[in-house]
Each structure stands twice: as structure tokens, then as C-alpha cells.
Design a protein around this motif. Structure first.
Motif, PDB file in Angstrom:
ATOM      1  N   ASP A  32     -39.107   9.664  22.801  1.00  0.00           N
ATOM      2  CA  ASP A  32     -38.609   8.184  23.282  1.00  0.00           C
ATOM      3  C   ASP A  32     -39.625   7.618  24.268  1.00  0.00           C
ATOM      4  OD1 ASP A  32     -36.454   8.957  21.987  1.00  0.00           O
ATOM      5  OD2 ASP A  32     -35.180   9.738  23.709  1.00  0.00           O
ATOM      6  N   SER A  33     -40.173   8.232  25.142  1.00  0.00           N
ATOM      7  CA  SER A  33     -41.183   7.556  25.996  1.00  0.00           C
ATOM      8  C   SER A  33     -42.521   7.642  25.607  1.00  0.00           C
ATOM      9  CB  SER A  33     -41.013   8.332  27.356  1.00  0.00           C
ATOM     10  OG  SER A  33     -41.525   9.739  27.315  1.00  0.00           O
ATOM     11  N   ASP A 131     -28.208   6.446  25.490  1.00  0.00           N
ATOM     12  CA  ASP A 131     -28.205   6.490  26.852  1.00  0.00           C
ATOM     13  C   ASP A 131     -27.250   5.386  27.569  1.00  0.00           C
ATOM     14  OD1 ASP A 131     -30.265   8.391  26.328  1.00  0.00           O
ATOM     15  OD2 ASP A 131     -31.836   6.990  26.965  1.00  0.00           O
ATOM     16  N   TRP A 132     -27.173   4.279  26.994  1.00  0.00           N
ATOM     17  CA  TRP A 132     -26.550   3.294  27.624  1.00  0.00           C
ATOM     18  C   TRP A 132     -25.084   3.219  27.062  1.00  0.00           C
ATOM     19  CZ3 TRP A 132     -24.549  -0.553  24.065  1.00  0.00           C
ATOM     20  CH2 TRP A 132     -25.561  -0.760  22.981  1.00  0.00           C
ATOM     21  N   TYR A 168     -31.584   4.525  17.599  1.00  0.00           N
ATOM     22  CA  TYR A 168     -30.924   5.820  17.757  1.00  0.00           C
ATOM     23  C   TYR A 168     -32.105   7.164  17.601  1.00  0.00           C
ATOM     24  CZ  TYR A 168     -26.380   3.916  17.916  1.00  0.00           C
ATOM     25  OH  TYR A 168     -25.126   3.142  18.482  1.00  0.00           O
ATOM     26  N   LYS A 169     -31.815   8.340  17.715  1.00  0.00           N
ATOM     27  CA  LYS A 169     -33.151   9.295  17.732  1.00  0.00           C
ATOM     28  C   LYS A 169     -33.520   9.400  16.394  1.00  0.00           C
ATOM     29  CE  LYS A 169     -33.694  11.614  20.925  1.00  0.00           C
ATOM     30  NZ  LYS A 169     -34.575  11.453  21.819  1.00  0.00           N
ATOM     31  N   VAL A 266     -27.948  23.031  19.288  1.00  0.00           N
ATOM     32  CA  VAL A 266     -27.283  22.027  18.457  1.00  0.00           C
ATOM     33  C   VAL A 266     -28.205  21.379  17.340  1.00  0.00           C
ATOM     34  CG1 VAL A 266     -25.849  21.262  20.336  1.00  0.00           C
ATOM     35  CG2 VAL A 266     -27.698  20.058  19.770  1.00  0.00           C
ATOM     36  N   GLU A 267     -27.456  20.988  16.128  1.00  0.00           N
ATOM     37  CA  GLU A 267     -28.058  20.176  15.287  1.00  0.00           C
ATOM     38  C   GLU A 267     -27.327  18.712  15.196  1.00  0.00           C
ATOM     39  OE1 GLU A 267     -30.018  21.921  13.336  1.00  0.00           O
ATOM     40  OE2 GLU A 267     -29.484  23.872  13.785  1.00  0.00           O
ATOM     41  N   THR A 268     -28.235  17.892  15.055  1.00  0.00           N
ATOM     42  CA  THR A 268     -27.736  16.432  15.237  1.00  0.00           C
ATOM     43  C   THR A 268     -28.829  15.278  14.695  1.00  0.00           C
ATOM     44  OG1 THR A 268     -27.093  14.653  16.571  1.00  0.00           O
ATOM     45  CG2 THR A 268     -28.813  16.001  17.497  1.00  0.00           C
ATOM     46  N   LYS A 269     -28.387  14.210  14.141  1.00  0.00           N
ATOM     47  CA  LYS A 269     -29.394  13.191  13.776  1.00  0.00           C
ATOM     48  C   LYS A 269     -29.625  12.149  14.829  1.00  0.00           C
ATOM     49  CE  LYS A 269     -28.928  13.644   8.701  1.00  0.00           C
ATOM     50  NZ  LYS A 269     -28.364  12.664   7.524  1.00  0.00           N
ATOM     51  N   ASP A 270     -28.319  11.908  15.649  1.00  0.00           N
ATOM     52  CA  ASP A 270     -28.439  10.694  16.415  1.00  0.00           C
ATOM     53  C   ASP A 270     -28.122  11.005  18.062  1.00  0.00           C
ATOM     54  OD1 ASP A 270     -25.608  11.186  16.133  1.00  0.00           O
ATOM     55  OD2 ASP A 270     -25.344   9.095  14.976  1.00  0.00           O
ATOM     56  N   LEU A 271     -27.618  12.382  18.291  1.00  0.00           N
ATOM     57  CA  LEU A 271     -27.021  12.837  19.171  1.00  0.00           C
ATOM     58  C   LEU A 271     -25.673  12.327  19.937  1.00  0.00           C
ATOM     59  CD1 LEU A 271     -30.363  12.888  21.877  1.00  0.00           C
ATOM     60  CD2 LEU A 271     -29.353  14.961  20.567  1.00  0.00           C
TER      61      LEU A 271
END
Length: 316
Positions: A32-33, A131-132, A168-169, A266-271
Motif C-alpha cells: 500500500d505505502s 482501514d477506514w 481494496y487490496k 489466511v487466504e483473502t482477496k480484499d481482507l
């Protein structure tokens, strides 16, 4: 309409060009950063000052990894050592929400100090939608206060700029691919800004963080080896947590009363939703043996098999 990363890149750079002064950007080495740093560097050039803060809560080898990433990107960063200040601000703090807010506030104080030296007006952050959303406001409940949202102090001397706030991620990763952000599969996974401070349950001390750091390094090493050997796919996120609970064990013929490590993968696409990883038992067995053999203060290793919801990715 499908997300178009190239269109977003062009629009974001044009928006960042409108900043009428020097900007610092908080970089962590995470996707992200790093994406924000590449976008802002394209827009602002020498008016951008990337800052990486060593809080003392970093993963093993993380400072070196961040240096490597930004060297490959051709972006100079300033590394600020502030572990003394961060550990001091968490002394006696147990509540996870208070932890996150104190860490967020300390980050801002560090950035304000650096900004004063650089005569900077803006603070660019890699805030993304989860985050938000999780930090809550209005009708949304607070799941957890992310340090870069709910942890921000009410009074600040910097104007916050968040170029990827609504993404999203999976969308951020698509942008990273277009920007050719270096991808090290052993490292390119989400890591919270507060770092190991929220992976040590209860009060944070240097001793506990050091234990968590070493256990986490073993988890990362063994899962990446299993991936390289073709035993499993590499999960989206994986780490160790040092629990507050101590348990009775045996070392040799002697009773031991030691710490407990929990492993989360964990497995995820968007958290926003995740499933726990189905790590082969042989891999978990190797992780457990290494942690308990190499870290004598730890005598029990657990594996978290909870989805999100009802759990969150992090324990705190």
C-alpha cells in the motif's frame, strides 16, 4: 465497471501534482505505502520525502528489506530510529484499542518532527478502504482502530493525503503490478503499521517483541520453504502471535512455565473476509518443533482455524 489500474495511476498522479509544497510519505515496505510512494514520486519528484520509522516493532530483517525495495525503485528514503519513544508510549498499556491509538499518535509526532526539518506541509499515507471501514465512524461500528485512521490525533500540523483511500487490496496489487513494484513472495503480504506491537497480546515489552519476532521469522521461513518445495501455495498473510497466557510444559525432566505462540495464516482477496489456510500438518509440525526447540521460553504452539468473520485477521 471493472477496475482499470492504468486509468487510476494517471488520475492519481495528476491529483498529486496539485500539492503546493513539500510532502513526506510514511513508507513501511508494504504494498500500500510502496504504491503510494511510486505514484507520489512520479508526481512530486524532489518535493517528496519518504520516511520509514523503525518503531522497534518490526519483523526480523524488515529494515534491510525496505532498503532493498526502495533501492530497486530508485527512491531515497530516510530511516528514523524511534523505538525508545514507541516502547515508552506503550508502557503499561494492555487494551488493544488504546495501543493502536497511542501508536498512531506517536507516528504523527515523529512525522511532524521530521516535517519541521524538511519544511513539509503534507503527509501522504497508504490508507485503503478496509482501514477506514473497520475503524468505524457515523453508523459504522469500530471493529478496530487502524493506527493511520482511528489512531490519528485530533490536532495535527500536517495535511493528510490518501491517494488509494477508496481501493481494496486486490486493486492495490493490480496497480503494483502495472508500476512494476518489486515482488518478493516471501515478504509481499499485508503487515499492520503497528507491527508486532499488536501481535504481542497484553503489555508490550522488548523481551516479548523479541520472542514474537523470532517465532514470526520461523513461521515465514517454514511456509516459504514449503511453498518452494511444492508442498502448498503461499498464503496471502501469515504470522505468529505471542499470547498473554503462559502454560505448563516440560523441558527435559524439568517443569517449565512458558509462553504460548499462536500461528495465523489466511487466504483473502480484499481482507474484508478471510478463510484460514489449510496448511499441511507436516508443515505445522516442523514450525512447532523449530519454535519450541529454538525458543526455550516458548513451550506451546497453537494454530488458529477461525475465518473472518467471526474473527478478524489480527488478534488485537
Amino acid at each position: 465497471m471493472a477496475f482499470n489500474p492504468n486509468e487510476f495511476i494517471e488520475q492519481s498522479i495528476e491529483e498529486l501534482k496539485k500539492l503546493d509544497g513539500t510532502a513526506i510519505i510514511a513508507v513501511s515496505g508494504g504494498v500500500d505505502s510502496t504504491v503510494c510512494a511510486v505514484l507520489a514520486n512520479s508526481a512530486l519528484g524532489p518535493k517528496l520525502k519518504p520516511i520509514f520509522v523503525d518503531t522497534g516493532f518490526l519483523r526480523k530483517g524488515e529494515v534491510e528489506q525496505v532498503k532493498k525495495v526502495f533501492k530497486e525503485l530508485g527512491i531515497s528514503i530516510v530511516i528514523v530510529e524511534a523505538s525508545k519513544e514507541f516502547f515508552a508510549c506503550l508502557k503499561g498499556v494492555i487494551d488493544p484499542e488504546e495501543k493502536r491509538k497511542k501508536i498512531g499518535g506517536m507516528f504523527i509526532r515523529v512525522f511532524e518532527k521530521e516535517a519541521k526539518h524538511l519544511n513539509a506541509k503534507y503527509l501522504i499515507q497508504g490508507t485503503i478502504a478496509p482501514d477506514w471501514i473497520e475503524s468505524g465512524s457515523g453508523i459504522r461500528d469500530t471493529i478496530k482502530s487502524h493506527h493511520n485512521v482511528g489512531g490519528l490525533p485530533t490536532q495535527m500540523n500536517l495535511i493528510v493525503v490518501e491517494p488509494i483511500r477508496d481501493l481494496y487490496k486486490d486493486e492495490v496489487r493490480a496497480i503494483a503490478k502495472e508500476l512494476a513494484v518489486p515482488k518478493d513472495p516471501a515478504w509481499k503480504q499485508p503487515s499492520p503499521g503497528p507491527g508486532l506491537a499488536i501481535r504481542v497480546i497484553g503489555e508490550v515489552t522488548r523481551e516479548k517483541v523479541a520472542l514474537c519476532r523470532e517465532a514470526n521469522a520461523i513461521v515465514m521461513d517454514e511456509l516459504f520453504k514449503a511453498f518452494e518445495f511444492g508442498e502448498m501455495e503461499l498464503p496471502q498473510q501469515y504470522f505468529a502471535v505471542l499470547l498473554e497466557t503462559k502454560t505448563t510444559g516440560v523441558q527435559g525432566d524439568v517443569r517449565a512455565y512458558g509462553h504460548t505462540i499462536a500461528i495465523r495464516s489466511v487466504e483473502t482477496k480484499d481482507l474484508m473476509t478471510v478463510e484460514y489456510s489449510k496448511i499441511p500438518h507436516t508443515v505445522l509440525h516442523r514450525i512447532s518443533l523449530r519454535i519450541t526447540n529454538e525458543l526455550k521460553q516458548i513451550n506451546r504452539v497453537l494454530y488458529d482455524v477461525t475465518h473472518k468473520p467471526p474473527a478478524t485477521v489480527e488478534f488485537e
